[in-house]
Scaffold this active site. Structure first.
Site, PDB file in Angstrom:
ATOM      1  N   ARG A  51     -22.505  -5.055  12.709  1.00 45.24           N
ATOM      2  CA  ARG A  51     -23.410  -4.369  13.641  1.00 45.24           C
ATOM      3  C   ARG A  51     -24.831  -4.325  13.085  1.00 45.24           C
ATOM      4  NH1 ARG A  51     -26.362  -3.624  16.483  1.00 45.24           N
ATOM      5  NH2 ARG A  51     -26.678  -2.225  18.251  1.00 45.24           N
ATOM      6  N   CYS A  64       2.474   2.789  -3.349  1.00 48.98           N
ATOM      7  CA  CYS A  64       1.716   3.756  -4.158  1.00 48.98           C
ATOM      8  C   CYS A  64       1.260   4.961  -3.338  1.00 48.98           C
ATOM      9  CB  CYS A  64       0.480   3.093  -4.762  1.00 48.98           C
ATOM     10  SG  CYS A  64       0.854   1.815  -5.975  1.00 48.98           S
ATOM     11  N   CYS A  75     -36.864   2.918  16.410  1.00 49.42           N
ATOM     12  CA  CYS A  75     -35.952   3.155  17.526  1.00 49.42           C
ATOM     13  C   CYS A  75     -35.074   4.372  17.281  1.00 49.42           C
ATOM     14  CB  CYS A  75     -35.055   1.941  17.750  1.00 49.42           C
ATOM     15  SG  CYS A  75     -35.901   0.562  18.527  1.00 49.42           S
ATOM     16  N   HIS A  76     -34.431   4.425  16.098  1.00 45.27           N
ATOM     17  CA  HIS A  76     -33.322   5.367  15.933  1.00 45.27           C
ATOM     18  C   HIS A  76     -33.738   6.765  15.475  1.00 45.27           C
ATOM     19  CE1 HIS A  76     -30.482   2.274  16.953  1.00 45.27           C
ATOM     20  NE2 HIS A  76     -31.068   1.457  16.098  1.00 45.27           N
ATOM     21  N   CYS A 107       0.853  -1.193   0.000  1.00 42.35           N
ATOM     22  CA  CYS A 107       0.000   0.000   0.000  1.00 42.35           C
ATOM     23  C   CYS A 107       0.888   1.242   0.000  1.00 42.35           C
ATOM     24  CB  CYS A 107      -0.885   0.031   1.229  1.00 42.35           C
ATOM     25  SG  CYS A 107      -1.888  -1.435   1.463  1.00 42.35           S
ATOM     26  N   CYS A 150     -28.464  -5.895  14.538  1.00 41.83           N
ATOM     27  CA  CYS A 150     -29.752  -5.211  14.661  1.00 41.83           C
ATOM     28  C   CYS A 150     -30.863  -6.061  14.020  1.00 41.83           C
ATOM     29  CB  CYS A 150     -29.700  -3.837  14.009  1.00 41.83           C
ATOM     30  SG  CYS A 150     -29.894  -2.472  15.180  1.00 41.83           S
TER      31      CYS A 150
END
Lengths: 259, 106
Positions: free
Chosen positions: A216, A77, A178-179, A74, A220
């Site tokens: 994650r 470059c 919920c959010h 990596c 949910c």
């Protein structure tokens, strides 16, 4: 109704920012995930030595300098990640250089790995992929989430928004219940967050390890007892795109620490 | 074994400093099963030592009650300049070592 048309048209043609559904939050109302966490967890995230996510950041730096079988690293470059990758993670999901496919940060890392280093892509949730994503996110820490507008991204955001508002699973809940409607309130011992992706990849105490946003989101899905999309499923990228759009302006805080 | 060690480079004689060590380790407690239902064997860092300027400062036994990627922290009274050497071993026999020089000057 008719009088509003010219305004709407002018707005649509201006293309100044990522045109999409009306903003979910005013900029002042945006709150990072860590602000809903208990004090000890916030302290753990803020401590640049003891934040366990830093173990992955350091591993990412080792991988950054490590040449692949074809001799390319990596660093070969992109030189120093601290300079060349500053703020880059804040604009993902973004289009691949070919201008066709929309990729999240992990997808972009693997694209570079396949095209430039001629290596097999790293597996989802592999320590290497998480380490590289953690390194790049670390170099965008504190930078506001800002997407690069384009028709592909807008289509993804629209699809993600649909998912976000769709009831699903045995609990018959949508993300929004919920959010958007209940953030700041309690769900058992947890405080419901606004659901912003800015702390990911994050070290989750429940996982005892670092995990991606996709992991994650799958958690949910499991929480509302819905069928989890597979890693790499288009729905997850749709949702990631919508969440990134929704969090625009919020400073990145990865590697986050979450319960 | 990936780790991070933190202590100051210099200290005054008699000063209490804090040594912090963060080790990347699953600290597998032996109670869990994998997605095929097979028991995952217990593997925790069970022994940790710290030597300071050639003398043994502490020896610790850890067990399954410790979370993954443990952060270990203890005070050290700086007396003479010397190397702080931490070494540890898990139940699979894997070892790790971290060292740092501490200079003590008035």
């Amino acid at each position: 109704m008719t009088r509003q048309w010219p305004i709407a048209l002018a707005w649509a043609l201006s293309g100044a920012s990522v045109a999409a559904p009306p903003a979910a939050f005013t900029p002042e109302a945006l709150r990072n995930g860590s602000s809903f966490a208990p004090a000890q967890v916030r302290q753990m995230q803020a401590d640049e030595f003891a934040n366990p996510g830093m173990l992955w950041v350091e591993r990412g730096q080792v991988l950054w300098n490590q040449p692949a079988a074809n001799g390319k690293s990596c660093a070969g470059c992109h030189q120093d990640a601290a300079a060349s990758m500053r703020g880059v993670a804040a604009r993902y999901p973004a289009l691949a250089p070919d201008g066709k496919q929309l990729l999240n940060l992990e997808g972009r890392i693997n694209r570079c790995r396949q095209m430039r280093q001629l290596e097999m892509p790293w597996a989802v949730e592999s320590p290497e992929l998480l380490a590289m994503a953690a390194l790049l996110s670390w170099h965008a820490r504190g930078q506001p989430k800002r997407l690069v507008p384009g028709p592909e991204l807008e289509a993804r955001i629209a699809a993600g928004r649909k998912l976000y508002f769709r009831r699903q699973g045995q609990m018959n809940l949508a993300c929004t219940h919920c959010h958007d409607q209940l953030w700041g309130r309690r769900l058992g011992t947890e405080t419901i967050s606004q659901g912003h992706p800015t702390g990911f990849p994050a070290y989750r105490l429940e996982w005892q390890t670092l995990g991606s946003l996709a992991r994650r989101l799958r958690a949910c899905y499991s929480g509302i007892r819905a069928e989890m999309p597979a890693y790499g499923a288009p729905e997850l990228l749709d949702l990631e795109s919508y969440l990134a759009w929704r969090a625009q302006g919020l400073a990145l805080e990865a590697p986050g620490v979450r319960r | 074994m990936n780790f991070r060690l933190q202590l100051p480079n210099t200290a005054k004689p008699g000063e209490m400093i804090t040594v912090r060590l963060l080790i990347q380790h699953p600290m597998e407690p032996g109670f869990r099963r994998d997605d095929q239902g097979r028991a995952i064997p217990k593997n925790v860092i069970h022994r940790l030592r710290c030597r300071y300027a050639g003398k043994l400062l502490l020896e610790a036994e850890l067990d399954s009650g410790v979370a993954a990627n443990p952060l270990l922290q203890f005070p050290l009274r700086a007396e003479t300049s010397g190397e702080v050497v931490l070494d540890w071993e898990d139940e699979s026999g894997a070892r790790g070592e971290a060292r740092a020089m501490l200079r003590v000057q008035p």
